[in-house]
Design a protein around this motif. Structure first.
Motif, PDB file in Angstrom:
ATOM      1  N   TYR A 161       0.619  -1.330  -0.103  1.00  0.00           N
ATOM      2  CA  TYR A 161       0.484  -0.369   0.138  1.00  0.00           C
ATOM      3  C   TYR A 161       1.057   1.364   0.344  1.00  0.00           C
ATOM      4  O   TYR A 161       0.907   2.806  -0.573  1.00  0.00           O
ATOM      5  CB  TYR A 161      -0.542  -0.431   1.213  1.00  0.00           C
ATOM      6  N   SER A 164       1.595   2.476  -3.374  1.00  0.00           N
ATOM      7  CA  SER A 164       0.294   2.407  -4.248  1.00  0.00           C
ATOM      8  C   SER A 164       0.385   1.691  -5.109  1.00  0.00           C
ATOM      9  O   SER A 164      -0.714   1.332  -5.387  1.00  0.00           O
ATOM     10  CB  SER A 164       0.645   3.856  -5.019  1.00  0.00           C
ATOM     11  N   GLU A 166      -2.727  -2.035  -4.542  1.00  0.00           N
ATOM     12  CA  GLU A 166      -3.864  -2.689  -3.824  1.00  0.00           C
ATOM     13  C   GLU A 166      -3.564  -4.288  -4.385  1.00  0.00           C
ATOM     14  O   GLU A 166      -4.413  -4.465  -5.327  1.00  0.00           O
ATOM     15  CB  GLU A 166      -5.167  -2.206  -4.486  1.00  0.00           C
ATOM     16  N   ILE A 196      -8.346  -7.435   2.306  1.00  0.00           N
ATOM     17  CA  ILE A 196      -8.266  -6.650   1.165  1.00  0.00           C
ATOM     18  C   ILE A 196      -9.074  -7.985   0.442  1.00  0.00           C
ATOM     19  O   ILE A 196      -9.262  -8.940   0.532  1.00  0.00           O
ATOM     20  CB  ILE A 196      -7.002  -6.994   0.898  1.00  0.00           C
TER      21      ILE A 196
END
Length: 265
Positions: A161, A164, A166, A196
């Motif tokens: 994370y 950047s 995901e 997640i």
């Protein structure tokens, strides 16, 4: 159009990351994509063995990054699946031999040659992990349903994370019968902690060991539950967003059903 760089990683070793990498790469190639799998575990390579390509290695990813050969010279074509290539790791170099800048430069070239580049990250969060994620556009975290793997995966997810990315989660080696008996965490337990998006659930499968030892792609075995699970994960990565995630299940014996009915168990 440039290809995608997908890093497959885990916090803890021994969770099936290499099997996941080779299976997903092979499955994406079966979908018609041109795929390169890159072994980033410098000094401890094993993807070449899992893919049955260990006898054909001439150059490796260190040679590519350091300019001793071109990508096409290091990429070994799989004879069984069209469009599937392996760029092996070096077995003799130090694990810190590569720089993130050098790897990033090569990933930009790889994106122009392949639809998907699957980076097999070494376990942990050291330099090898940093090199593996530097050019990534997507990330998959492989985790088994045990507390130590979950804790280490949580640490890796935080780092992804921070770059950047995901990440999506693969819960591997699920044994439904043990989950039902309360001996193993469920995938819901894992998801509750890691929070997640789920990429897929993979059952424990004895055929994984046979596949690794014979260098036969798991996804070519129609009777492999794990192989079929990895094929579904690849389809989702390839754009089939509505493909439902199949829950591993176990068959209950007739005696167990009778015992439960009459309160004997």
């Amino acid at each position: 159009m440039e290809g995608k760089i997908i890093v497959v990683t885990s916090g803890k070793g021994g969770v099936g990351k290499t099997t996941a990498t080779s299976s997903i790469g092979a499955a994406l190639a079966l979908e018609g994509n041109r795929v390169a799998i890159v072994d980033m575990d410098i000094g401890l390579r094993n993807l070449d063995v899992v893919m049955g390509l260990e006898n054909r290695i001439v150059f490796n990813i260190v040679d590519v990054v350091q300019g001793r050969c071109k990508i096409d010279q290091a990429a070994i074509r799989d004879r069984r699946i069209d469009n599937l290539f392996l760029i092996p790791a070096s077995q003799s170099d130090n694990k810190d031999v590569l720089t993130t800048a050098g790897v990033e430069r090569v990933t930009k070239k790889l994106k122009k040659k392949f639809d998907y580049v699957i980076m097999d990250s070494p376990a942990g969060i050291e330099q090898g992990f940093q090199n593996s994620i530097v050019g990534a556009t997507e990330a998959l975290v492989v985790c088994t349903p045990d507390v130590s793997a979950i804790r280490d995966a949580d640490r890796v997810i935080g780092l992804l994370y921070s770059r950047s990315l995901e990440p999506k989660l693969i819960v591997n080696r699920i044994e439904p019968s043990r989950v039902a008996r309360g001996e193993m965490l469920s995938h819901e337990d894992v998801m509750e902690v890691l929070s997640i998006e789920l990429a897929g659930l993979v059952p424990m499968d004895d055929k994984v060991l046979i596949s690794s030892n014979t260098g036969t792609p798991l996804v070519l075995q129609n009777d492999s539950g794990a192989g079929q699970a990895f094929r579904r994960i690849a389809k989702r990565l390839n754009g089939e967003k509505d493909l439902p995630i199949e829950m591993p299940s176990h068959k209950t014996s007739m005696w167990t059903k009778i015992s439960k009915t009459f309160g004997l168990k």
